[in-house]
Design an enzyme around this catalytic site. Structure first.
Site, PDB file in Angstrom:
ATOM      1  N   ASP A 120       0.865  -1.181   0.000  1.00 27.00           N
ATOM      2  CA  ASP A 120       0.000   0.000   0.000  1.00 27.00           C
ATOM      3  C   ASP A 120       0.897   1.225   0.000  1.00 27.00           C
ATOM      4  OD1 ASP A 120      -2.535   1.467   0.313  1.00 27.00           O
ATOM      5  OD2 ASP A 120      -1.742   1.969   2.290  1.00 27.00           O
ATOM      6  N   GLU A 144      -1.696  -1.711  -5.850  1.00 22.37           N
ATOM      7  CA  GLU A 144      -2.794  -1.015  -6.520  1.00 22.37           C
ATOM      8  C   GLU A 144      -2.344  -0.446  -7.855  1.00 22.37           C
ATOM      9  OE1 GLU A 144      -5.905   0.975  -3.507  1.00 22.37           O
ATOM     10  OE2 GLU A 144      -3.857   1.660  -3.216  1.00 22.37           O
ATOM     11  N   CYS A 198     -12.634  -4.722   6.221  1.00 26.40           N
ATOM     12  CA  CYS A 198     -12.027  -5.421   7.352  1.00 26.40           C
ATOM     13  C   CYS A 198     -11.354  -6.689   6.838  1.00 26.40           C
ATOM     14  CB  CYS A 198     -13.075  -5.764   8.401  1.00 26.40           C
ATOM     15  SG  CYS A 198     -12.430  -6.739   9.792  1.00 26.40           S
ATOM     16  N   CYS A 233     -13.328  -2.717  13.970  1.00 25.01           N
ATOM     17  CA  CYS A 233     -14.481  -3.297  13.282  1.00 25.01           C
ATOM     18  C   CYS A 233     -15.483  -3.845  14.308  1.00 25.01           C
ATOM     19  CB  CYS A 233     -14.004  -4.406  12.337  1.00 25.01           C
ATOM     20  SG  CYS A 233     -15.328  -5.182  11.383  1.00 25.01           S
ATOM     21  N   CYS A 288     -16.558  -6.698  14.445  1.00 28.09           N
ATOM     22  CA  CYS A 288     -16.180  -8.065  14.825  1.00 28.09           C
ATOM     23  C   CYS A 288     -15.163  -8.084  15.953  1.00 28.09           C
ATOM     24  CB  CYS A 288     -15.635  -8.836  13.629  1.00 28.09           C
ATOM     25  SG  CYS A 288     -14.037  -8.211  13.015  1.00 28.09           S
ATOM     26  N   ASP A 320      -3.204   1.437   7.185  1.00 25.36           N
ATOM     27  CA  ASP A 320      -2.337   1.097   6.054  1.00 25.36           C
ATOM     28  C   ASP A 320      -2.005  -0.391   6.007  1.00 25.36           C
ATOM     29  OD1 ASP A 320      -2.317   3.791   5.349  1.00 25.36           O
ATOM     30  OD2 ASP A 320      -0.576   4.220   6.607  1.00 25.36           O
TER      31      ASP A 320
END
Length: 378
Positions: free
Chosen positions: A192, A276, A328, A347, A349, A356
């Protein structure tokens, strides 16, 4: 595969003069050919063919008194200048017709002696050679000292002599080499890219952003101020311009060295690299343009791609619109919003994520899924 090896040249005073003469002759031939084709287009005449252009701009021009000095340089350099013009026209026409992918190509422009980069190319027909003493022998220029940082893997097919804005000379060789696959490894990594940190890897490693341009801004500002206070056309202005160019060259060299080392390390450690498919050109039009250019993302991704091809690694690019930061990595839930100032989040969960690192993990997972689909998986 074709590779390019670049080395620093240190010509003598007389060779400086010979190189300047050769740069000027190649530039003149290029401009004469471009002018001839433009005039033919304006007057409604047929497109001047490559062979006819070479005959009129080089062969016949050498016989004219006002162009007799073209005989003082290698004929191969002049032919290569016309070859560059022909290639530029072919790319321009292919771009107009839609055959060439990518951004639109502009029509060829005239070259100037004030251009920041001057270049000439010698092919094997010019009979350039590397002497036993390690110097580069160029026709009608002489044996130019070279700083060899590494050996050439094979006999070069051509060499381009370049003079940059800082007044430095380089020899860029094109050599044919076979792919050299590295031993297979089980390593996989997602990357990333960012501005606060240059890159965050899916294994949790965080690589800081060097910010070479930002760190050099104080010296650059001082050099630019000194340049702005000089008189146009004066010797002091020429000296000040070279100082500014050298400061920028140091920044570019440091950035290139950093990206080379980092890309080589990642390719050696991992069999598959996922990242990406960023639109750097689009990001460079935003208010973050200076930071985006300073980061050198395009250079880094280009090096990863070429090294992956050479060393037998796999490079996968995931869609730029993939919500890597909001997804997530533990349960797959998608957050509704994720402002840039949120660097960590929890999250429903129960998983707590570094923004990042979570994005890098999701990028790796998306790359695996794309690979499975490409191989016929579900």
């Amino acid at each position: 595969m074709l590779l390019r090896y670049t080395f620093r040249l240190y010509p003598t005073a007389s060779q400086h003069v010979a190189l300047a003469r050769t740069f000027g002759c190649a530039r003149t031939v290029f401009n004469d050919g471009l002018r001839m084709r433009r005039e033919a287009h304006i007057n409604g005449l047929p497109y001047v063919s490559d062979g006819d252009l070479s005959k009129r701009v080089i062969t016949q021009a050498k016989k004219a008194p006002e162009r007799a000095w073209l005989c003082e340089v290698s004929a191969v350099v002049l032919q290569q200048a016309l070859a560059d013009l022909n290639t530029a026209y072919r790319n321009f026409f292919a771009s107009l017709s839609g055959k060439r992918k990518g951004p639109k190509m502009a029509a060829p422009r005239f070259r100037s002696r004030k251009d920041s980069r001057q270049a000439i190319r010698f092919t094997r027909n010019a009979r350039f050679a590397v002497t036993t003493g390690g110097k580069l022998r160029l026709p009608k220029i002489g044996d130019v000292p070279v700083r060899w940082s590494r050996p050439l893997p094979s006999e070069p097919s051509s060499v381009t002599v370049i003079k940059d804005a800082a007044g430095r000379y380089f020899a860029s060789f094109v050599v044919e080499t076979a792919a050299a696959p590295l031993p297979q490894t089980t390593g996989e990594v997602g990357i990333d890219l960012g501005l606060t940190r240059f890159a965050v890897l899916s294994d949790g490693r965080k690589i800081g952003s060097p910010r070479f341009l930002r760190r050099a801004e104080k010296k650059l500002k001082k050099a630019q101020k000194a340049l702005s206070r000089t008189t146009k056309g004066s010797n002091n202005r020429s000296k000040a311009r070279v100082k500014v160019a050298r400061a920028h060259a140091r920044v570019a060299d440091a950035r290139r060295d950093f990206t080379h080392k980092l890309s080589t390390q990642i390719i050696r450690e991992n069999q598959t690299v996922v990242m990406e498919d960023l639109c750097v050109r689009g990001l460079a039009r935003t208010r973050l343009a200076k930071s985006v250019h300073d980061a050198g993302w395009a250079m880094f991704t280009g090096m990863l791609e070429s090294k992956a091809k050479r060393y037998g690694r796999t490079l996968v690019r995931v869609d730029r619109w993939f919500p890597s930061s909001k997804l997530c990595s533990a349960c797959g839930a998608l957050a509704e919003a994720m402002p840039l100032d949120v660097r960590s989040w929890a999250c429903l969960c129960g998983a707590v994520h570094d923004r990042d690192v979570n994005a890098a993990i999701n990028i790796l997972a998306a790359g695996r899924a794309d690979s499975l689909n490409a191989c016929g998986g579900l």
